[in-house]
Design a protein around this motif. Sequence first.
Motif, mmCIF file in Angstrom:
data_model
loop_
_atom_site.group_PDB
_atom_site.id
_atom_site.type_symbol
_atom_site.label_atom_id
_atom_site.label_comp_id
_atom_site.label_asym_id
_atom_site.label_seq_id
_atom_site.Cartn_x
_atom_site.Cartn_y
_atom_site.Cartn_z
ATOM 1 N N ALA A 15 0.925 -1.254 0.136
ATOM 2 C CA ALA A 15 0.055 0.064 -0.307
ATOM 3 C C ALA A 15 1.156 1.234 -0.022
ATOM 4 O O ALA A 15 0.699 2.037 -0.749
ATOM 5 N N GLN A 16 1.840 1.334 0.684
ATOM 6 C CA GLN A 16 2.414 2.553 0.904
ATOM 7 C C GLN A 16 3.452 2.615 -0.688
ATOM 8 O O GLN A 16 3.983 3.964 -0.665
ATOM 9 N N LEU A 17 3.239 2.059 -1.393
ATOM 10 C CA LEU A 17 4.142 1.435 -2.715
ATOM 11 C C LEU A 17 2.993 2.007 -4.070
ATOM 12 O O LEU A 17 3.539 2.421 -4.827
ATOM 13 N N GLY A 64 10.389 -9.090 -2.522
ATOM 14 C CA GLY A 64 10.958 -9.275 -0.722
ATOM 15 C C GLY A 64 11.296 -7.655 -1.269
ATOM 16 O O GLY A 64 10.999 -6.500 0.111
ATOM 17 N N ARG A 65 12.006 -7.171 -2.115
ATOM 18 C CA ARG A 65 12.362 -5.857 -2.585
ATOM 19 C C ARG A 65 11.941 -4.359 -2.097
ATOM 20 O O ARG A 65 11.833 -3.692 -1.465
ATOM 21 N N ALA A 71 9.213 -0.389 3.909
ATOM 22 C CA ALA A 71 9.808 -0.075 5.170
ATOM 23 C C ALA A 71 10.189 1.021 5.145
ATOM 24 O O ALA A 71 11.253 1.333 6.467
ATOM 25 N N ASP A 72 10.794 1.322 4.113
ATOM 26 C CA ASP A 72 11.716 2.477 4.369
ATOM 27 C C ASP A 72 10.920 3.804 4.100
ATOM 28 O O ASP A 72 10.939 4.711 3.355
ATOM 29 N N VAL A 76 9.844 6.089 0.674
ATOM 30 C CA VAL A 76 8.142 6.600 0.926
ATOM 31 C C VAL A 76 8.012 8.216 0.872
ATOM 32 O O VAL A 76 6.675 8.563 0.275
ATOM 33 N N ARG A 77 8.606 8.669 1.654
ATOM 34 C CA ARG A 77 8.610 9.563 1.355
ATOM 35 C C ARG A 77 8.597 10.743 0.156
ATOM 36 O O ARG A 77 8.139 11.487 -0.528
#
Length: 881
Positions: A15-17, A64-65, A71-72, A76-77
Amino acid sequence: MKALRRFTVRAHLPAQLAALERLSVNLRWSWDKPTQDLFAAIDAALWEQVGGDPAALLGQVGPGRLEELAADDSFVRRLDAIAADLDDYLTRPLWYQQLGGEQSGAGDEAGLPKGIAYFSMEFGVAAVLPNYSGGLGILAGDHLKSASDLGLPLIAVGLHYRSGYFRQSLSADGWQHENYPSLDPQGLPLRLLTDASDNAVLVELALPDGAQLFARIWIAQVGRIPLLLLDSDIPENEHDLRSVTDRLYGGDQEHRIRQEILAGVGGVRAIRAFTELEGLHAPEVFHMNEGHAGFLGAERIRELIEAGLDFDTALSVVRASTVFTTHTPVAAGIDRFPVDMVERYFGPDPGDPSVGGSRLLPGVPLDRILAFGAEDDPTKFNMAHMGLRLAQRANGVSLLHGRVSRSMFNELWDGFDPAEVPIGSITNGVHAPTWAAPQWMELGRELIGSDDLTSLRETEAWSGLREVDPGHLWWIRCQLREELIEDVRARVRRSWLERGAADAELGWTATAFDPGVLTIGFARRVPTYKRLTLMLRDPDRLARLLLDEERPIQLIVAGKSHPADEGGKALIQQIVRFADREDVRHRIAFLPDYDMSMARKLYHGCDVWLNNPLRPLEACGTSGMKSALNGGLNLSIRDGWWDEWYDGENGWEIPTADGLTDEGRRDDLEAAALYDLLERAVAPKFYDRDDNGVPIRWVEMVRHTLQALGPKVLASRMVREYTQKYYLPAAQALRLVIEPGRSDTAEFAVPFGAARELAEYRRRAERAWPQIKITDVDSYGLPDTPLLGSELTLTAQVDLGGLGPDEVVVQAVLGRVDAGDALFDPDTVAMTHTGTAESGHEIFTATMPLPITGSVGYTVRVLPHHRLLAGDNELGLITLA
Ligand SMILES: *Cc1c(COP(=O)(O)O)cnc(C)c1O
């Protein structure tokens, strides 16, 4: 075993990506460096490997990547900021919106079109979407990108080719091979147009013998601009119709007419479906980029007939709102079909003669369609003529090409001097963010002091270059040349391997080409007129230039020949054979598979961009503009854009021997001039260094090139010109003709009344014209010895063949005459209607001072006149005394 079909299975995006998806499908990434850098950061090696293609990268990166990146926080910002920037780009008011603001306060009266439809057979938007063969397609791609940057409400239409254009490779003996890899639409940045229940929207066309052609519609998003691509490769089609969109410019005439019918007629239907589903305004202006999609006008006439108009009224509406751009200064290059083929597609169906017109375009009579494409040869249907007859506004693509086009199409305006043929010109341009190297964009940002480079459109924005240290400019040029050489070495090596060489014999490629040597580029398609092999006219002399001890040059050559053009392939082979020579192969190479990604590297890195077409057959040419945007110096025949903008200091002109009919001699002369320039002007300047190793005089030419040509060669300049000179007047003309007419007759006092009034006028004018005669012309007032400024009064009696005096203009034409009494560059003065003679003829008169000395002559002429015509010359009717 070979797979029948391939497709891509992707990992789920966390979702974050999620925004990565949006960034990958909007092709704005292709000219936005921060977005490219973001994708590269996902996996630098994979990014390299997929050739900088976000959709392919997302298709191959492992789950995986993706989890790791999700999580980075910093990634994400960064992603969020770039996604926000895209949203901002897509929604903020741009030039077009400001233009509307300036002109309006009054909504529609601003006159700006609410929608523009742009038709082209090819679009070169990005290397990942190989829907182009050459300059025409790249130009269309740059048009869309600049339209996006400027905020135009433009919708583009073309075809999606399963195999695009071919990939080129070479055989051991240097012969071009074509490969047609099958593109997987799912792996491309495309989405399917679907209806509310998620079914693919299909356009449908009735073909002869009861066949139906269906096409689905892919949408490529080019910044703000949707590009609709029709695709016939679907199960709804019978087997052989599935291949209508198999290849760009492949196949026979039958194949081609089907493609052009699909693009034109199907294109309009696709736009209707798209604007309706998306709730967009229907386009008011239709722009044909070349004549290929000309059938769009016939489809629009059908629509209007269905809505209740008669053919002529419908034609008036279509003409008012259509713009046609011609790109072909060679008569042989124009798209023509056998008339009987056109009859088959647009004639009444023998099985069902009850339908007026064809099954394809019910209600549109065949003879009227055929009249659009009529030319000298009664067996040929001419697509350029159709374009001109369907468009009230037409243009060529450079000043010189405008002039050539006015002569070439003079026959459609019989009786007019070429200068009066209503074909204008807008010189092509190129999209800077796509073609300028990042180093130059960076320098631009520094000089302007902002990330927003829109002010590059203004000449003043480039003046900051004056202050830049020559050493810095040179450093950028050297960096770009080095990057190119690295790429060239890899490509040379790959090409030799493909041609059957063994690794062990290719050691030399690691040091072939030299980042310190004057680097000259020549890359373009290989039609005869571009003269790929002019440089080989004297092979020994070329070899001496390449191998000069003190001032060597190196040459990088590329280009595809049309698959059916054996002559073009033979030219490529000649170059390859020369470049294979052991003594020169480290200084000249032919790189196979010229495409946008190779092109960028070449434009960035070449010091000199060579162009030697047969003047005036290069309508404009754009590769030299892309080179100039990178500080490359043009060395070119004065053809196309270079005829207009060469200023003596921004490069070199190769003197042309045009006019010579002996082609061999012409080639000899022009090649010798080219060698002379290289030897005496170009190389000496490049190698003339100061104490720091900087060629100051060269760098000053680079600086001047950037400053003088930078603001001119931009596609944003071009699209602004199209908007102001063509789109805006076309929208205004459309709005006038759909209004009620001005006449008192009730017949015209209804919507589209003005179009009907214009159509009615045109019919009457065409009927009356053969009767119009200028019976007497008399002059008064001249003294025995006329002096400059003496007043001359002319009166003319005219039989108007039933037209009223206010339905024509009568003009006095006065100017210098040559020995054969031909007037050239004359002045025209409108004559006033002053009464009616006893004979019933109308009397017109004018008084004017003699404008020049020398042999002067005059005549009188009559032209049609109507407020809804774009000009008195539009209809091509004229009567001379
Ligand atoms: C710009 C460009 C062209 C057009 O080059 P011309 O010299 O104008 O013919 C053709 N192919 C590619 C890939 C281009 O980028």
